[in-house]
Scaffold this active site. Structure first.
Site, PDB file in Angstrom:
ATOM      1  N   ARG A 166      13.415   3.082  -0.911  1.00 50.77           N
ATOM      2  CA  ARG A 166      11.965   3.029  -0.962  1.00 50.77           C
ATOM      3  C   ARG A 166      11.427   3.090  -2.399  1.00 50.77           C
ATOM      4  NH1 ARG A 166       8.157   7.523   1.151  1.00 50.77           N
ATOM      5  NH2 ARG A 166       6.273   6.461   0.524  1.00 50.77           N
ATOM      6  N   ILE A 188       5.109  -3.199  -7.760  1.00 54.18           N
ATOM      7  CA  ILE A 188       4.335  -1.971  -7.962  1.00 54.18           C
ATOM      8  C   ILE A 188       4.980  -0.860  -7.125  1.00 54.18           C
ATOM      9  CG2 ILE A 188       2.071  -0.875  -7.766  1.00 54.18           C
ATOM     10  CD1 ILE A 188       0.889  -3.782  -7.728  1.00 54.18           C
ATOM     11  N   GLY A 213       0.873  -1.170   0.000  1.00 57.48           N
ATOM     12  CA  GLY A 213       0.000   0.000   0.000  1.00 57.48           C
ATOM     13  C   GLY A 213       0.905   1.214   0.000  1.00 57.48           C
ATOM     14  N   CYS A 235       6.086  -5.369   0.225  1.00 53.78           N
ATOM     15  CA  CYS A 235       6.172  -4.050  -0.427  1.00 53.78           C
ATOM     16  C   CYS A 235       6.141  -2.935   0.623  1.00 53.78           C
ATOM     17  CB  CYS A 235       5.106  -3.911  -1.491  1.00 53.78           C
ATOM     18  SG  CYS A 235       5.561  -2.677  -2.709  1.00 53.78           S
ATOM     19  N   HIS A 245       4.403  -8.379  -4.659  1.00 54.43           N
ATOM     20  CA  HIS A 245       3.038  -8.659  -4.160  1.00 54.43           C
ATOM     21  C   HIS A 245       2.592 -10.088  -4.482  1.00 54.43           C
ATOM     22  CE1 HIS A 245       1.503  -4.520  -3.180  1.00 54.43           C
ATOM     23  NE2 HIS A 245       2.551  -4.185  -3.914  1.00 54.43           N
ATOM     24  N   GLU A 266       0.314 -11.729  -3.239  1.00 52.05           N
ATOM     25  CA  GLU A 266      -1.142 -11.883  -3.103  1.00 52.05           C
ATOM     26  C   GLU A 266      -1.872 -11.520  -4.403  1.00 52.05           C
ATOM     27  OE1 GLU A 266       0.595  -9.400  -2.136  1.00 52.05           O
ATOM     28  OE2 GLU A 266      -0.524  -7.535  -2.380  1.00 52.05           O
TER      29      GLU A 266
HETATM   30  N1  GLN Z   1       6.326   2.804  -2.727  1.00 50.44           N
HETATM   31  C1  GLN Z   1       5.316   2.467  -1.773  1.00 50.44           C
HETATM   32  C2  GLN Z   1       5.659   2.994  -0.384  1.00 50.44           C
HETATM   33  O1  GLN Z   1       6.614   3.645  -0.194  1.00 50.44           O
HETATM   34  C3  GLN Z   1       5.097   0.967  -1.684  1.00 50.44           C
HETATM   35  C4  GLN Z   1       4.329   0.477  -2.885  1.00 50.44           C
HETATM   36  C5  GLN Z   1       3.544  -0.769  -2.650  1.00 50.44           C
HETATM   37  O2  GLN Z   1       3.326  -1.215  -1.528  1.00 50.44           O
HETATM   38  N2  GLN Z   1       3.066  -1.356  -3.726  1.00 50.44           N
HETATM   39  O3  GLN Z   1       4.941   2.768   0.535  1.00 50.44           O
END
Ligand code: GLN
Length: 196
Positions: free
Chosen positions: A109, A138, A48, A80, A175, A177
């Site tokens: 990050r 992602i 997220g 993630c 991910h 899931e």
């Molecule tokens: N780049 C997002 C973050 O810094 C992480 C992206 C993701 O969880 N798909 O939280």
């Protein structure tokens, strides 16, 4: 005995984890309050937005009880954004971004920049067997440094670490899931089996 696994449900892709867990016969439960961590055999922190999840976790006083769950040996998996929260260090994080700081890893990050901010690739993950794991990235982070007690589970072709384990703690930059392949979830449940 049915395994009970919590999914931190503050923001992000928590429902997808619950669906896979339920398909595997797990009692999956959404966690938004500290008391909902009681009696769990494990916890998943989904992808997220790590700054949002971190802020909400501070607001609802979840950081300490999650650390306590991990220290009690219960498996905790960050995917993630969840992986960012698991880390002790984020090199390009927002100042004062709240972290759980559970794993001896340092994270970049926004490691892949904007052009390739999302991509899919087949990863070699020896602990899951010979068949490659189709991984969905992602706006993914990567692990730029792992401490001595950390086992690297997968790397991209250029050597970047994208999955790691430290005892009962698991981190994936991608991910699992979002695919039909439930081998990472089963691997995580295996860690839950080890801790009971
Ligand atoms: N780049 C997002 C973050 O810094 C992480 C992206 C993701 O969880 N798909 O939280």
């Amino acid at each position: 005995m049915v395994v009970r696994v919590g999914v931190l449900a503050l923001q992000g892709a928590f429902i997808e984890h619950e669906k896979i867990l339920r398909r595997l016969g797990v009692d999956a439960t959404e966690v938004r309050l500290p008391e909902e961590l009681a009696g769990l055999d494990g916890l998943i922190i989904p992808g997220g937005e790590s700054t949002t999840i971190g802020k909400l976790a501070v607001k609802w006083r979840l950081l300490e009880p999650i650390r306590a769950l991990a220290k009690a040996g219960r498996p905790v998996w960050g995917a993630c954004a969840g992986m960012i929260l698991m880390a002790q260090k984020v090199t390009d994080g927002v100042p004062d971004q709240p972290l759980l700081g559970l794993m001896d890893i340092a994270i970049v990050r926004n490691a892949f920049g904007r052009q390739v901010d999302s991509f899919e690739t087949d990863l070699d993950v020896p602990v899951l067997g010979k068949i490659p794991f189709h991984a969905v990235f992602i706006r993914a982070p990567l692990i730029e440094r792992v401490g001595a007690g950390v086992e690297v589970l997968a790397r991209l072709e250029d050597g970047a670490v994208v999955a790691a384990r430290q005892g009962n703690l698991l981190a994936t930059a991608f991910h699992p899931e979002l695919t039909e392949d439930d081998r990472f979830h089963r691997y995580f449940l295996g860690l839950a089996g080890e801790s009971t």
